[in-house]
Design an enzyme around this catalytic site. Structure first.
Site, short mmCIF file in Angstrom:
data_model
loop_
_atom_site.label_atom_id
_atom_site.label_comp_id
_atom_site.label_asym_id
_atom_site.label_seq_id
_atom_site.Cartn_x
_atom_site.Cartn_y
_atom_site.Cartn_z
CG HIS A 68 -2.00 -0.99 1.20
ND1 HIS A 68 -3.07 -0.93 2.05
CD2 HIS A 68 -2.19 -2.08 0.42
CE1 HIS A 68 -3.89 -1.94 1.80
NE2 HIS A 68 -3.36 -2.65 0.81
CD GLU A 70 -2.06 4.17 3.23
OE1 GLU A 70 -3.23 4.36 3.60
OE2 GLU A 70 -1.76 3.37 2.32
CB CYS A 98 -6.57 -0.46 5.37
SG CYS A 98 -4.84 -1.01 5.22
CB CYS A 101 -1.95 1.61 6.24
SG CYS A 101 -1.59 0.80 4.66
#
Length: 172
Positions: A68, A70, A98, A101
């Protein structure tokens, strides 16, 4: 990596840059993801008004569910700082983090998380849960939401609309 020079921002030297400046950089990262058919989320990590980590989703490219924006931006920032602790850093991300993260954000001790649009189905910074401010954790982050919300939501909505249209055109 880089700072506030140019880009149309006239901010006095001792004043911090506005959140919109860094969110626009995160949006640029999201556009890179969009261009390669990744979910268009972008993130930047900022320390002392300088971007020290930037990334976009690369789940499909890397065949890695943890890739992801992040997570990748945090890893870059840790390398730039030379430490896993990012206590004086802020994370700008186009979509609410999410749970995975958000957990990484807490572990790296990010000072503040600034996100564009909420994620009502998986958001872990207030939408379905708030891992960033759990009283039982050893670190809590400040949260600012809704920065360039319309722009951040629009790129995601467009991406998923086109994906649905592509699926619909393949059925009889």
């Amino acid at each position: 990596m880089d700072g506030p020079q140019g880009r149309g921002y006239n901010v006095p030297m001792n004043e911090p840059l506005p959140d919109e400046y860094f969110m626009r950089e995160a949006l640029r990262q999201g556009q890179k993801a969009y261009a390669v058919d990744e979910v268009p989320v972008g993130a930047v990590v900022v320390r002392e008004d300088k971007i020290i980590g930037r990334a976009h989703n690369q789940v499909e490219l890397l065949k890695d569910a943890t890739a992801h924006a992040e997570m990748l931006a945090l890893t870059q920032a840790e390398a730039a700082v030379g430490d896993w602790r990012l206590t004086d850093c802020d994370l700008y991300v186009t979509k609410e983090p999410c749970a995975m993260c958000a957990g990484a954000v807490v572990h790296t001790r990010i000072r503040r998380v600034i996100f564009g649009c909420p994620d009502p189905s998986a958001g872990a910074a207030g939408s379905i849960m708030n891992l960033l401010q759990m009283p039982t954790f050893n670190h809590r982050c400040e949260i600012t939401s809704g920065v360039l919300q319309k722009e951040c939501a629009a790129i995601l909505q467009d991406f998923f609309r086109k994906r649905r249209e592509g699926r619909d055109s393949t059925t009889c």
